[in-house]
Design a protein around this motif. Sequence first.
Motif, PDB file in Angstrom:
ATOM      1  N   GLY A   4       0.819  -1.205   0.000  1.00 58.69           N
ATOM      2  CA  GLY A   4       0.000   0.000   0.000  1.00 58.69           C
ATOM      3  C   GLY A   4       0.859   1.265   0.000  1.00 58.69           C
ATOM      4  N   ALA A   5       0.237   2.397  -0.388  1.00 58.23           N
ATOM      5  CA  ALA A   5       0.948   3.673  -0.338  1.00 58.23           C
ATOM      6  C   ALA A   5       1.335   3.999   1.104  1.00 58.23           C
ATOM      7  N   SER A   6       0.618   3.442   2.068  1.00 54.54           N
ATOM      8  CA  SER A   6       0.931   3.723   3.480  1.00 54.54           C
ATOM      9  C   SER A   6       2.318   3.238   3.853  1.00 54.54           C
ATOM     10  N   GLN A   7       2.701   2.035   3.386  1.00 56.98           N
ATOM     11  CA  GLN A   7       4.063   1.575   3.674  1.00 56.98           C
ATOM     12  C   GLN A   7       5.074   2.460   2.955  1.00 56.98           C
ATOM     13  N   ALA A   8       4.726   2.911   1.755  1.00 54.69           N
ATOM     14  CA  ALA A   8       5.625   3.805   1.016  1.00 54.69           C
ATOM     15  C   ALA A   8       5.877   5.079   1.826  1.00 54.69           C
ATOM     16  N   LEU A   9       4.798   5.675   2.350  1.00 56.79           N
ATOM     17  CA  LEU A   9       4.954   6.867   3.188  1.00 56.79           C
ATOM     18  C   LEU A   9       5.767   6.554   4.431  1.00 56.79           C
ATOM     19  N   ASP A  10       5.485   5.396   5.025  1.00 56.67           N
ATOM     20  CA  ASP A  10       6.196   5.002   6.243  1.00 56.67           C
ATOM     21  C   ASP A  10       7.696   4.881   5.979  1.00 56.67           C
ATOM     22  N   LEU A  11       8.071   4.272   4.860  1.00 51.51           N
ATOM     23  CA  LEU A  11       9.495   4.143   4.531  1.00 51.51           C
ATOM     24  C   LEU A  11      10.120   5.520   4.359  1.00 51.51           C
ATOM     25  N   ALA A  12       9.401   6.418   3.683  1.00 57.89           N
ATOM     26  CA  ALA A  12       9.933   7.771   3.481  1.00 57.89           C
ATOM     27  C   ALA A  12      10.098   8.482   4.824  1.00 57.89           C
ATOM     28  N   VAL A  13       9.108   8.351   5.703  1.00 53.96           N
ATOM     29  CA  VAL A  13       9.203   8.974   7.029  1.00 53.96           C
ATOM     30  C   VAL A  13      10.415   8.427   7.768  1.00 53.96           C
ATOM     31  N   ARG A  14      10.567   7.097   7.761  1.00 54.41           N
ATOM     32  CA  ARG A  14      11.671   6.493   8.501  1.00 54.41           C
ATOM     33  C   ARG A  14      13.022   6.864   7.901  1.00 54.41           C
ATOM     34  N   TYR A  15      13.059   7.056   6.577  1.00 54.63           N
ATOM     35  CA  TYR A  15      14.334   7.382   5.948  1.00 54.63           C
ATOM     36  C   TYR A  15      14.712   8.846   6.151  1.00 54.63           C
ATOM     37  N   PHE A  16      13.726   9.747   6.027  1.00 52.25           N
ATOM     38  CA  PHE A  16      14.066  11.168   6.000  1.00 52.25           C
ATOM     39  C   PHE A  16      14.004  11.847   7.361  1.00 52.25           C
ATOM     40  N   VAL A  17      13.264  11.257   8.307  1.00 52.28           N
ATOM     41  CA  VAL A  17      12.963  12.010   9.527  1.00 52.28           C
ATOM     42  C   VAL A  17      13.642  11.413  10.755  1.00 52.28           C
ATOM     43  N   GLN A  18      14.412  12.247  11.436  1.00 56.09           N
ATOM     44  CA  GLN A  18      14.987  11.895  12.730  1.00 56.09           C
ATOM     45  C   GLN A  18      14.237  12.665  13.821  1.00 56.09           C
ATOM     46  N   ARG A  19      14.326  12.168  15.049  1.00 54.16           N
ATOM     47  CA  ARG A  19      13.683  12.828  16.189  1.00 54.16           C
ATOM     48  C   ARG A  19      14.068  14.308  16.235  1.00 54.16           C
ATOM     49  N   GLY A  20      13.050  15.149  16.332  1.00 57.86           N
ATOM     50  CA  GLY A  20      13.298  16.582  16.448  1.00 57.86           C
ATOM     51  C   GLY A  20      13.327  17.329  15.124  1.00 57.86           C
ATOM     52  N   ASP A  21      13.357  16.608  14.015  1.00 62.78           N
ATOM     53  CA  ASP A  21      13.427  17.265  12.702  1.00 62.78           C
ATOM     54  C   ASP A  21      12.152  18.041  12.384  1.00 62.78           C
ATOM     55  N   PRO A  22      12.296  19.251  11.824  1.00 61.17           N
ATOM     56  CA  PRO A  22      11.124  19.950  11.305  1.00 61.17           C
ATOM     57  C   PRO A  22      10.746  19.387   9.929  1.00 61.17           C
ATOM     58  N   VAL A  23       9.461  19.247   9.694  1.00 60.91           N
ATOM     59  CA  VAL A  23       8.975  18.655   8.431  1.00 60.91           C
ATOM     60  C   VAL A  23       7.783  19.467   7.932  1.00 60.91           C
TER      61      VAL A  23
END
Lengths: 448, 448
Positions: free
Chosen positions: A164-183
Amino acid sequence: MEGIVLAIQEQRLRPGSKLPSIRKFAQNHRVSLFTVAEAYDRLVARGCLNAVPNAGFYVRGHVTEDVSGEQAAPEFDFDAHLLLHKVFQPLGMELRPGIGLLPEDWLDSEGLLRGLRSLAREEPTQFGNYGQSKGNPRLRGKLADRLADAGVAATPEQVLLTSGASQALDLAVRYFVQRGDPVFVDEPGYTHLFLNLRLQGARLLGVPRSADGLDLERLEELAREHRPKVFFIQARLQSPTGTSLPLATCHRLLQLAEKYDFLIVENDIYADLDTSGQLLLANLDQLARVIYIGSLSKIIAPALRVGFIAAHPELIKELVPLKIVSGLTSSELTETLALDILLQGRQRKHVRQLRERLSEAHETVARRLEAAGLELFHEPRAGLFLWARHRAVADSTQLAKQAKEAKILLFPGQLFMPDGRNVPWTRFNVAHSLDEQLYTFLARLNER
Amino acid sequence: MEGIVLAIQEQRLRPGSKLPSIRKFAQNHRVSLFTVAEAYDRLVARGCLNAVPNAGFYVRGHVTEDVSGEQAAPEFDFDAHLLLHKVFQPLGMELRPGIGLLPEDWLDSEGLLRGLRSLAREEPTQFGNYGQSKGNPRLRGKLADRLADAGVAATPEQVLLTSGASQALDLAVRYFVQRGDPVFVDEPGYTHLFLNLRLQGARLLGVPRSADGLDLERLEELAREHRPKVFFIQARLQSPTGTSLPLATCHRLLQLAEKYDFLIVENDIYADLDTSGQLLLANLDQLARVIYIGSLSKIIAPALRVGFIAAHPELIKELVPLKIVSGLTSSELTETLALDILLQGRQRKHVRQLRERLSEAHETVARRLEAAGLELFHEPRAGLFLWARHRAVADSTQLAKQAKEAKILLFPGQLFMPDGRNVPWTRFNVAHSLDEQLYTFLARLNER
């Protein structure tokens, strides 16, 4: 088998009671040992009997079909809890203009059926392994072709299939975002994404959507101050507003992305519903700075869970191991089914008809909402959503609570705000807003 | 359609060349407009032609079946990179005793085929929504029954379906582990889990496995010093050692878990292959402190991607929203298929036969490995794995490199160590170790 099931249902055979041995049953009923053994075995498999080694067969304690308890309509408020815990449960509502899905009978169930039959004709041993890391290569080839048709050049190697697109978004979140990052996120936007980003520890910077675009001034202010690395955006037929970004806005946004050096994750799950042929971020950028996410579940069947990411080859190389460690491969079974369905000639016709049907629904629902006293944010004439506010009820959460009393499920604005604040707008799924009951309810609110 | 495809394949029709209009083609070939339109439409759907609005139909640039490029055997080393990037690609090996799967023809493909046919008889509109948050309720009921049969009391509400056991592990990692947290793992153990834990920022504390259990003294030392909150363990038919924990060790481990207050995530994906009827952590503990993870993919088909978590009701309530935000629901399609297959009487027979076949393979492979100069860590006589070391080649990575030259894929010990260090042991999948070629290679190493 039927006799035993009936006896269990009529409680002539009680839970825990022992059945005659295979030999005795065969003698009594003058059937072969084999027949009785087979029937008992199947009843065990169905969960009607227990087989206890060296002891015999017993009627089971509880029957698998019975999972009551969760059928009762639960109580709920209009906060994130609803979307996380309740939205996939039966809520006891008669109408559900709030939800984000097409009605089941608007999907091409005949196409799905043919796909399932075609899947049953595939060689089953091909499903005996995990498939390739990126997913079914023929489906990736097909998606690369579709992207090419839409003006985005990508090789099959640039397409990563996901659950699903949800896992795609999840992978992107996990790859690009670290704790504290502004998004950067759309405001209003996609709540499950906000929740996922918060889980990962992101600070959400909402960029206001307008009827004709995006507040780029506000974006530049935020970019200057916070320097986010990524913007998760839905450029086309956005949920909840239904708006699409004009080409010039896309162009300007990409210039700002260049200037302030952030990437763009373009969630384009409603691409198939677009009638405009409008070009978007991925077209202008050609997957240099844009990570493109698509879905097949929305159009074929949500239960399919087939989505994908198309991105720069170097980025795909980074996302593959993330997919593998977090869930191994995606399902070759559902991917083969999706491919079978895409290869049916009827699929394109179905999508054309779906667009027409949605376009008509948009026209009808827009007029009826206005007549019932609502103001429209925008008239997209395509996709699933209209974003509207009731002139008589300024508080959309209050509106949703009153609708709930009338057994109508509405999703108020607060569900779509990055900060969860109350706004006067409500999301209407036009395909679920065609019933008279909705307008009777909405119009009655003007009488007070 | 066949004529056009042939003309494309024989390059009489080149990429980019225009086809006759529907009208002209119909006139030339004396068939109806409708027939030609339908054929063109299907060729577009198949990716052979492009339909350009108001211009006509063109032969496509590249054909979807062709995704060569990735078929060539890649180079690889025996480190985590292999497991993340290469293991699901064709590696050009003739034998693959290293891999963690059953051979495709050891699975019940007839059962899968019947399941797929049965799926094609289901009402397709039921797949038109996302299903329930926890997954298909009837499958959850069936799994709760199977757990009850295995001596673990759980209601269907305590069972959460996931996209394979991998997603189940991923949810547990995300729920229990924060950056910097110490976490107990098996040493040696499951590499994809180690990689996932590291991604989440965990510090891995390896608890050594022995032929007859677990180094509980070392565990207690580590517990006292680091106070980890959770132990990810595979108690039964463990990969890579093939060992199972004795009941007394399980009991003592649970006592230590109580004393040092850590939870246990019991990865039990090989449960169906166990012939011993042995009771495990979840039996003793009854899901108070144990989170139980199982899989249907291993036995039915890896491409199914259906796994589950069974846990305390309060914990399931926490894991559901994590599943939803990270990927919405799991696939109702594959879950319905899994249920169809479990309800077939033949499934139990297939599992019995599979166990017998594996037991015979264990006997054969154990004797042959010994004859070829290898020492066995343990003789589990069930499950997939034997853990063994070659007396003539102390370095298992060196052994794997030499095997690779002989087109045999072995997985050396370093792949299974939390710290990636070299150990003399190699994992053999008995079902993939029945070929003479393996023993010719292994025996030859003694001659040097």
